[in-house]
Motif scaffolding. Structure first.
Motif, PDB file in Angstrom:
ATOM      1  N   VAL A  70      24.495  50.584  42.665  1.00 16.17           N
ATOM      2  CA  VAL A  70      24.834  48.755  42.521  1.00 16.17           C
ATOM      3  C   VAL A  70      25.295  48.852  44.720  1.00 16.17           C
ATOM      4  O   VAL A  70      26.062  49.566  45.071  1.00 16.17           O
ATOM      5  N   THR A  71      25.896  47.359  44.944  1.00 15.92           N
ATOM      6  CA  THR A  71      26.937  47.590  45.776  1.00 15.92           C
ATOM      7  C   THR A  71      27.956  46.590  45.103  1.00 15.92           C
ATOM      8  O   THR A  71      28.443  46.589  44.380  1.00 15.92           O
ATOM      9  N   SER A  72      29.304  45.994  46.188  1.00 15.41           N
ATOM     10  CA  SER A  72      30.363  45.821  46.164  1.00 15.41           C
ATOM     11  C   SER A  72      30.117  44.259  46.353  1.00 15.41           C
ATOM     12  O   SER A  72      31.495  44.253  45.177  1.00 15.41           O
ATOM     13  N   LEU A  73      29.054  43.821  46.411  1.00 17.85           N
ATOM     14  CA  LEU A  73      29.056  42.738  45.097  1.00 17.85           C
ATOM     15  C   LEU A  73      28.877  42.405  44.428  1.00 17.85           C
ATOM     16  O   LEU A  73      29.073  41.391  42.800  1.00 17.85           O
ATOM     17  N   SER A  74      27.998  43.579  43.029  1.00 18.37           N
ATOM     18  CA  SER A  74      27.743  43.559  42.008  1.00 18.37           C
ATOM     19  C   SER A  74      28.783  43.657  40.520  1.00 18.37           C
ATOM     20  O   SER A  74      28.254  44.304  39.860  1.00 18.37           O
ATOM     21  N   ILE A  75      29.479  44.777  41.494  1.00 20.08           N
ATOM     22  CA  ILE A  75      31.079  44.632  40.554  1.00 20.08           C
ATOM     23  C   ILE A  75      31.170  43.789  39.578  1.00 20.08           C
ATOM     24  O   ILE A  75      31.180  42.266  40.180  1.00 20.08           O
ATOM     25  N   SER A  76      32.174  43.986  37.992  1.00 23.60           N
ATOM     26  CA  SER A  76      32.685  42.739  37.532  1.00 23.60           C
ATOM     27  C   SER A  76      34.253  42.859  38.008  1.00 23.60           C
ATOM     28  O   SER A  76      34.241  42.500  36.819  1.00 23.60           O
ATOM     29  N   ARG A  77      34.157  42.034  38.953  1.00 28.92           N
ATOM     30  CA  ARG A  77      36.002  42.151  39.322  1.00 28.92           C
ATOM     31  C   ARG A  77      36.685  41.257  38.700  1.00 28.92           C
ATOM     32  O   ARG A  77      37.350  41.132  38.423  1.00 28.92           O
ATOM     33  N   TYR A  78      35.260  40.124  38.963  1.00 28.37           N
ATOM     34  CA  TYR A  78      35.381  39.273  38.803  1.00 28.37           C
ATOM     35  C   TYR A  78      35.424  38.046  37.365  1.00 28.37           C
ATOM     36  O   TYR A  78      35.164  36.944  37.103  1.00 28.37           O
ATOM     37  N   ASN A  79      34.157  38.950  36.458  1.00 26.42           N
ATOM     38  CA  ASN A  79      33.859  38.354  35.913  1.00 26.42           C
ATOM     39  C   ASN A  79      33.830  39.405  34.179  1.00 26.42           C
ATOM     40  O   ASN A  79      33.290  39.079  33.490  1.00 26.42           O
ATOM     41  N   ARG A  80      35.417  39.683  34.268  1.00 24.93           N
ATOM     42  CA  ARG A  80      35.975  39.956  33.283  1.00 24.93           C
ATOM     43  C   ARG A  80      36.834  39.493  31.810  1.00 24.93           C
ATOM     44  O   ARG A  80      37.014  38.538  33.297  1.00 24.93           O
ATOM     45  N   SER A  81      36.498  39.723  31.309  1.00 28.67           N
ATOM     46  CA  SER A  81      37.308  39.107  30.226  1.00 28.67           C
ATOM     47  C   SER A  81      39.043  39.173  30.357  1.00 28.67           C
ATOM     48  O   SER A  81      39.305  39.658  30.776  1.00 28.67           O
ATOM     49  N   SER A  82      39.671  37.425  30.632  1.00 28.43           N
ATOM     50  CA  SER A  82      40.813  37.335  30.908  1.00 28.43           C
ATOM     51  C   SER A  82      41.877  37.085  29.708  1.00 28.43           C
ATOM     52  O   SER A  82      43.027  37.288  30.184  1.00 28.43           O
ATOM     53  N   TYR A  83      41.791  37.254  28.409  1.00 28.21           N
ATOM     54  CA  TYR A  83      42.399  38.002  27.336  1.00 28.21           C
ATOM     55  C   TYR A  83      43.262  39.088  27.686  1.00 28.21           C
ATOM     56  O   TYR A  83      43.168  39.947  27.501  1.00 28.21           O
ATOM     57  N   VAL A  84      44.479  38.910  27.364  1.00 33.12           N
ATOM     58  CA  VAL A  84      45.446  40.220  26.953  1.00 33.12           C
ATOM     59  C   VAL A  84      45.974  39.945  25.682  1.00 33.12           C
ATOM     60  O   VAL A  84      46.000  38.619  24.736  1.00 33.12           O
ATOM     61  N   GLN A  85      46.751  40.967  25.406  1.00 27.38           N
ATOM     62  CA  GLN A  85      47.683  41.031  24.080  1.00 27.38           C
ATOM     63  C   GLN A  85      49.328  41.194  24.678  1.00 27.38           C
ATOM     64  O   GLN A  85      48.398  42.532  25.184  1.00 27.38           O
ATOM     65  N   LEU A  86      49.914  40.782  23.824  1.00 30.63           N
ATOM     66  CA  LEU A  86      51.450  40.672  24.334  1.00 30.63           C
ATOM     67  C   LEU A  86      51.872  41.376  22.467  1.00 30.63           C
ATOM     68  O   LEU A  86      51.823  40.773  21.549  1.00 30.63           O
ATOM     69  N   CYS A  87      53.066  43.018  23.016  1.00 28.56           N
ATOM     70  CA  CYS A  87      53.104  43.123  22.238  1.00 28.56           C
ATOM     71  C   CYS A  87      54.861  43.806  22.557  1.00 28.56           C
ATOM     72  O   CYS A  87      55.185  43.920  23.137  1.00 28.56           O
ATOM     73  N   PRO A  88      55.400  44.507  21.344  1.00 29.81           N
ATOM     74  CA  PRO A  88      56.709  44.688  21.734  1.00 29.81           C
ATOM     75  C   PRO A  88      56.392  46.077  22.429  1.00 29.81           C
ATOM     76  O   PRO A  88      55.698  46.620  21.789  1.00 29.81           O
ATOM     77  N   ARG A  89      57.236  46.498  23.175  1.00 28.37           N
ATOM     78  CA  ARG A  89      57.521  47.972  23.446  1.00 28.37           C
ATOM     79  C   ARG A  89      58.510  48.829  23.476  1.00 28.37           C
ATOM     80  O   ARG A  89      59.617  47.992  23.343  1.00 28.37           O
ATOM     81  N   ILE A  90      58.953  50.083  23.684  1.00 28.16           N
ATOM     82  CA  ILE A  90      59.540  50.906  23.536  1.00 28.16           C
ATOM     83  C   ILE A  90      59.347  51.463  25.087  1.00 28.16           C
ATOM     84  O   ILE A  90      59.306  51.639  25.887  1.00 28.16           O
ATOM     85  N   ILE A  91      60.730  51.467  25.279  1.00 28.85           N
ATOM     86  CA  ILE A  91      61.242  51.963  26.813  1.00 28.85           C
ATOM     87  C   ILE A  91      61.901  53.520  26.771  1.00 28.85           C
ATOM     88  O   ILE A  91      63.189  54.044  25.907  1.00 28.85           O
ATOM     89  N   SER A  92      61.122  54.331  27.191  1.00 32.02           N
ATOM     90  CA  SER A  92      62.087  55.613  26.921  1.00 32.02           C
ATOM     91  C   SER A  92      63.476  55.825  27.869  1.00 32.02           C
ATOM     92  O   SER A  92      63.652  55.572  28.208  1.00 32.02           O
TER      93      SER A  92
END
Length: 494
Positions: free
Chosen positions: A21-43
């Motif tokens: 492929v070329t750099s114009l064909s990668i999926s950089r701007y075509n990925r899903s933008s959904y995120v999942q948030l949850c509590p995290r543990i700070i070590s």
């Protein structure tokens, strides 16, 4: 001319398929933008930086826009990927693809130059790995096999040097996407800011001294770019600067490609046609439209043709054209309303009737309705990009009559307004004829007719209106008859 035999676009291996492929064909701007948030543990204790090397040697960088990517500095060449290597399975697949690429290099006996890096990207189903190599010395991309430009979605080129310009464009797109891992004192990239300043300075001067310059940016835009670049002139280049500098370099490389920069047939003027134009049919329609609509379609048709020379659109020219159209349609509405009111008032005067106002009222209604519709449709395009303008003009242009349909529609508000003015004069003369002698009314009507013919003569192309119309009609008829006769002769000989 000898054409090399090209292998299939997808190279089959035992474990993975490598897809060039070329750099114009990668999926950089075509990925899903959904995120999942949850509590995290700070070590407890001090935490390690996310950009520090992982156990397998990967380093994490963050693009100025916020997208993270990973780089593996192997012994042969760096490997760049946007895959989420925090997932063990994805990391294993990327490393597996890397081993496949290494075997292919050995199989084809390809030696990778010193300042090169490899980009890898897993497909959605993770069964295909997209790849390309980047050569920072030659400022281009290369692959493991001979490739056709069609398979890589690279436009056709007229020569090897022209193709190099196309590869330079996708090279700078890659640098724009992955700018943060480069060394600040990289000799190949440290000169980029000064080179861009020189190129943009010349482009600014060209725009200031030529109305048909092929440089993609206006003089004012160039001034802002030069101000940005001057802050980094003579300094080591950081990732943030490299990002926007590479974007500018990519845009300039793209413009050089489409204007045949460095070729014997370089495009030196924005209005210079580089490819044979379409042979338009039914030219008599243009003559009829100009006669009926006061020559305004010819004006709009010329503007549209100049906007879309060689299927190229300049953003500033496009937005300026849309602004002119919006102003014209707005003015037409403001001019039509007084004519409508005057016609209604005349109809209510002594000697006037409602029937005498019908042509004027209908014309004013058509003018206002068409102006309102056109304004509503084209207002969002006043700040649109060049690519949006190119899509609009591509859809608007007909293979047989060019931009004539759009030119006619764009002409409606002002042209129908002019007809409304003519009908208003006729209405006034009709009412006045009941109060004056027939001789005076006849003279006034004759003067109006002569004035109308003079206007038609002025606006008609090349020749007086009626002559031009009949000549266009006869030429079109003769051409069709000759074409039909030739076709019948060929059929009889066959």
């Amino acid at each position: 001319m000898h054409t090399p035999t090209l292998r299939s676009k997808t190279s089959m291996t035992e474990s993975h398929r490598l897809n060039p492929v070329t750099s114009l064909s990668i999926s950089r701007y075509n990925r899903s933008s959904y995120v999942q948030l949850c509590p995290r543990i700070i070590s407890k204790g001090p935490a390690s930086r996310a950009s520090s090397p992982s156990a397998s040697g990967w380093r994490r960088f963050i693009h100025p826009e916020g997208q993270p990517y990973f780089v593996l500095y192997s012994e042969t060449f760096p490997v760049v990927t946007e895959a989420n290597l925090e997932e063990v399975e994805i990391e294993a697949q990327i490393l597996d693809s890397l081993s496949v690429v290494t075997k292919e290099l050995q199989c084809h006996d390809i030696k990778v130059p010193p300042r090169c890096e490899l980009f890898l990207e897993l497909d959605e189903d993770r069964s295909v790995c997209n790849y390309y190599f980047v050569d920072h010395d030659s400022e281009g991309l290369f692959w493991l096999e001979d490739m056709c430009t069609e398979l890589l979605n690279i436009p056709a080129a007229m020569s090897p040097s022209h193709l190099e310009t196309a590869l330079e464009k996708v090279y700078w797109v890659h640098v724009e996407f992955f700018p943060m891992h480069h060394e600040p004192h990289d000799k190949g990239l440290s000169q980029l800011v000064d080179d861009l300043s020189n190129i943009i300075s010349h482009g600014q001067a060209d725009r200031l001294t030529s109305r048909t310059s092929t440089f993609p940016y206006t003089a004012d835009t160039c001034k802002h770019f030069l101000r940005l670049l001057s802050r980094k002139s003579g300094q080591s280049i950081d990732g943030n600067t490299l990002c926007y500098a590479a974007r500018l370099a990519g845009a300039i490389a793209n413009q050089r490609f489409i204007t045949f920069y460095g070729q014997q047939s370089a495009q030196l003027d924005r209005l210079q046609e580089m490819c044979p134009g379409d042979v338009l049919e039914h030219r008599w329609l243009s003559t009829v439209a100009n006669l009926m609509l006061w020559g305004i379609p010819g004006h709009y048709n010329t503007l549209l043709e100049d906007l879309y020379v060689n299927e190229q659109v300049y953003a500033d020219q496009w937005t300026h054209f849309v602004s002119l159209c919006l102003t014209d349609w707005t003015n037409s509405m403001s001019w039509t309303l007084p004519v409508l009111i005057a016609s209604i008032l005349l109809a209510n005067m002594r000697g006037g009737t409602i029937s005498t106002a019908i042509p004027t009222v209908v014309s004013c209604g058509i003018s206002i309705a068409s102006a309102s519709s056109l304004h509503l449709r084209h207002s969002p395009l006043a700040e649109s990009s060049a690519s949006m303008g190119a899509r609009y003009l591509q859809q608007a242009k007909s293979n047989s009559v060019g931009f004539l349909p759009s030119a006619v529609v764009f002409s409606f508000p002002r042209a129908i307004y002019m007809w409304a003015v003519g009908f208003l004069f006729a209405q006034f003369l009709f009412i006045a004829s009941r109060s004056v002698s027939k001789l005076v009314a006849l003279v006034a009507a004759s003067f109006l007719a002569v004035l109308l013919l003079f206007i038609l003569w002025v606006i008609s192309p090349e020749e007086p209106g009626v002559v031009s119309l009949f000549r266009s009609l006869s030429t079109s008829y003769v051409a069709r008859m000759c074409s039909r006769t030739a076709r019948e002769d060929e059929e009889s000989m066959a």
